[in-house]
Motif scaffolding. Structure first.
Motif, PDB file in Angstrom:
ATOM      1  N   SER A 139      55.349 -32.472 105.877  1.00 43.02           N
ATOM      2  CA  SER A 139      55.398 -31.114 105.334  1.00 43.02           C
ATOM      3  C   SER A 139      56.390 -30.293 106.142  1.00 43.02           C
ATOM      4  N   ASP A 152      56.347 -25.092 100.819  1.00 43.27           N
ATOM      5  CA  ASP A 152      56.509 -26.353 101.539  1.00 43.27           C
ATOM      6  C   ASP A 152      57.752 -27.064 101.005  1.00 43.27           C
ATOM      7  N   ARG A 154      59.295 -29.726 102.084  1.00 44.45           N
ATOM      8  CA  ARG A 154      59.198 -31.196 102.000  1.00 44.45           C
ATOM      9  C   ARG A 154      58.488 -31.646 100.723  1.00 44.45           C
ATOM     10  N   ARG A 155      57.515 -30.884 100.309  1.00 44.99           N
ATOM     11  CA  ARG A 155      56.785 -31.247  99.090  1.00 44.99           C
ATOM     12  C   ARG A 155      57.686 -31.179  97.865  1.00 44.99           C
TER      13      ARG A 155
END
Length: 209
Positions: A139, A152, A154-155
């Motif tokens: 994350s 987020d 990375r998500r």
């Protein structure tokens, strides 16, 4: 009354990338009228053209394959619509395709979008290293301005790679908060990239089936 729904793919490039979404909508409204197309209008005291964009493009970002949907008050073949629109296009605006939608087709929803970012010289090693670190994380929350809360990064990142001076990314557009390309650049510590000559292009808008 005839209601014909169409989906239009177009590009918005060069100096046209510097106008905002509302200005783009007004420009398109005038263009449709110059092309002799009767627009479907909403009801009420202040009727507006029935026009929608599943993912508005931020100022300063070029769009190579943007999507809009439009309702017309007359029926036209797709080829005729494309010819009329192309004849009225301004610099930086290219109409790529027109699709006639079935009467009960649902509105377009974006599944993901692809971006390409040119990286000025001198940042290559930094970009490569930070890209690897971001992909290794589970994350990467960052705050967004104007009280919109964190997202987020990375998500949202489905694909991210750096090669030959170009950063490419595919970002999801789910129902929850989704990161945009500038937020990915923040996570890579490249906040000032555009001020240094980097340019962001949205190369594809992918719709749900």
């Amino acid at each position: 009354m005839v209601r014909q729904r169409v989906r239009i793919r177009f590009s918005k490039q060069d100096d046209l990338r510097l106008i905002g979404h509302r200005d783009l909508v007004r420009l398109l409204e005038r263009l449709f009228r110059r092309a002799g197309l009767r627009l479907g209008m909403s009801e009420g005291f202040h009727p507006k053209p029935r026009m929608s964009f599943p993912s508005a493009l931020a100022v300063g970002i070029e769009g190579l394959d943007e999507v809009m949907e439009l309702e017309l008050a007359e029926s036209y073949p797709a080829e005729t619509l494309l010819e009329r629109l192309t004849s009225q296009a301004v610099a930086g605006l290219v109409f790529r395709s027109v699709e006639i939608l079935p009467p009960h087709a649902r509105k377009a929803r974006v599944r993901s979008a692809q971006y390409r970012v040119s990286i000025p010289g001198g940042h290559g090693d930094q970009v490569a290293a930070h890209t690897g670190r971001l992909l290794a994380r589970s994350s990467c929350p960052i705050d967004r301005p104007q009280g919109r809360g964190p997202v987020d990064v990375r998500r949202s990142v489905q694909e991210l790679s750096f090669r030959d001076g170009v950063l490419t990314m595919r970002l999801s557009a789910g129902r929850g908060p989704s990161a945009g390309p500038r937020e990915v650049l923040r996570a890579l510590e490249l906040d000032n990239l555009e001020h240094e000559g980097g340019r962001i292009q949205r190369t594809a808008v992918e719709l749900e089936a």
